[in-house]
Design an enzyme around this catalytic site. Sequence first.
Site, PDB file in Angstrom:
ATOM      1  N   ASP A  80       0.837  -1.195   0.000  1.00  0.00           N
ATOM      2  CA  ASP A  80       0.000   0.000   0.000  1.00  0.00           C
ATOM      3  C   ASP A  80       0.873   1.246   0.000  1.00  0.00           C
ATOM      4  O   ASP A  80       1.513   1.575   1.007  1.00  0.00           O
ATOM      5  CB  ASP A  80      -0.898  -0.024   1.244  1.00  0.00           C
ATOM      6  CG  ASP A  80      -1.852   1.155   1.323  1.00  0.00           C
ATOM      7  OD1 ASP A  80      -1.782   2.050   0.453  1.00  0.00           O
ATOM      8  OD2 ASP A  80      -2.663   1.180   2.267  1.00  0.00           O
ATOM      9  N   ASN A 119       2.033   6.677 -10.984  1.00  0.00           N
ATOM     10  CA  ASN A 119       0.888   6.333 -11.819  1.00  0.00           C
ATOM     11  C   ASN A 119      -0.353   5.938 -11.023  1.00  0.00           C
ATOM     12  O   ASN A 119      -1.476   6.133 -11.476  1.00  0.00           O
ATOM     13  CB  ASN A 119       1.284   5.184 -12.758  1.00  0.00           C
ATOM     14  CG  ASN A 119       0.088   4.567 -13.434  1.00  0.00           C
ATOM     15  OD1 ASN A 119      -0.534   5.161 -14.299  1.00  0.00           O
ATOM     16  ND2 ASN A 119      -0.262   3.351 -13.007  1.00  0.00           N
ATOM     17  N   TYR A 167     -11.407  13.741  -6.952  1.00  0.00           N
ATOM     18  CA  TYR A 167     -10.509  13.400  -8.057  1.00  0.00           C
ATOM     19  C   TYR A 167      -9.922  14.667  -8.675  1.00  0.00           C
ATOM     20  O   TYR A 167      -8.705  14.792  -8.851  1.00  0.00           O
ATOM     21  CB  TYR A 167     -11.260  12.589  -9.110  1.00  0.00           C
ATOM     22  CG  TYR A 167     -10.378  12.093 -10.229  1.00  0.00           C
ATOM     23  CD1 TYR A 167      -9.584  10.966 -10.057  1.00  0.00           C
ATOM     24  CD2 TYR A 167     -10.318  12.758 -11.460  1.00  0.00           C
ATOM     25  CE1 TYR A 167      -8.756  10.504 -11.076  1.00  0.00           C
ATOM     26  CE2 TYR A 167      -9.498  12.314 -12.473  1.00  0.00           C
ATOM     27  CZ  TYR A 167      -8.723  11.184 -12.278  1.00  0.00           C
ATOM     28  OH  TYR A 167      -7.897  10.736 -13.289  1.00  0.00           O
ATOM     29  N   LYS A 211      -5.958  15.931  -8.598  1.00  0.00           N
ATOM     30  CA  LYS A 211      -5.177  16.070  -9.826  1.00  0.00           C
ATOM     31  C   LYS A 211      -4.687  17.501 -10.033  1.00  0.00           C
ATOM     32  O   LYS A 211      -3.603  17.714 -10.582  1.00  0.00           O
ATOM     33  CB  LYS A 211      -5.991  15.589 -11.021  1.00  0.00           C
ATOM     34  CG  LYS A 211      -6.257  14.086 -11.008  1.00  0.00           C
ATOM     35  CD  LYS A 211      -4.965  13.278 -10.958  1.00  0.00           C
ATOM     36  CE  LYS A 211      -5.210  11.779 -11.026  1.00  0.00           C
ATOM     37  NZ  LYS A 211      -3.944  10.996 -11.016  1.00  0.00           N
TER      38      LYS A 211
END
Length: 249
Positions: A59, A86, A154, A158
């Site tokens: 993790d 990633n 999200y 980002k």
Amino acid sequence: MTAKTALITGASSGIGRHTAIALSKAGWNVVITARRQEALEETRDLCANSAACLLVAGDITQEGFVVGLFSQSIAKFGRLDLLFNNAGMSSPQKPIEEWTLDTFRKVVDVNLTAAFICTREAVRQFKKQSPQGGRIINNGSLSAHVPRPFSYAYTMSKHAIYGLTKCTSLDGRSHNIACTQIDIGNTATDMASRLGQGALQPDGRIVAEPMIDVEHVANMVVHVAGLPLDVTVLELNIMPTTVPYVGRG
């Protein structure tokens, strides 16, 4: 000439898996990590040289695991040349008043906190190894620039990755450390496949959006990874030509 070494997070599927395979075909040593051991084994078996692939399941939101991951990588291959941040997770699309703090934190932990920890450990290694330096590629998103409807965690994570990219590029340049953000749109992976079936638009419509093959993304990462460290691509995006991004909705 000694092969270069890349560490790829989220390598059990999708972009991470295909990038690990592409880097392996290009002659790189690869360190692959994700939570799912069996899926990582499948990635390793698809690499061109499984002997030059180190698998470490765990993790990456846990600091102790990440520190150990980097230690194992250096013990195996001697140095690190590339970190591909990633790993990521999507978030449920719903109005902000329906969000729980726990759900928000889970998304931010995977998409941002893990990338911070991995970047910190990569920079530590890049600074102390000889010759000094290395490259970090962050998987951003088109959502690092414009949101989809109801995408708070999200999109926020980002946007923050873009800040991490610029900070790393600024602070790293005197240590031969280059940093790139690749903003990817609508790639045909398990995580994004729903967009090809129907994606919520700002005007309320559900529209099936165009998708691109994940191989194009992997090849782009390999290209940037192969550049000399005196060349930086700060940001780039790759997406279907007809995706509703420039002027969404």
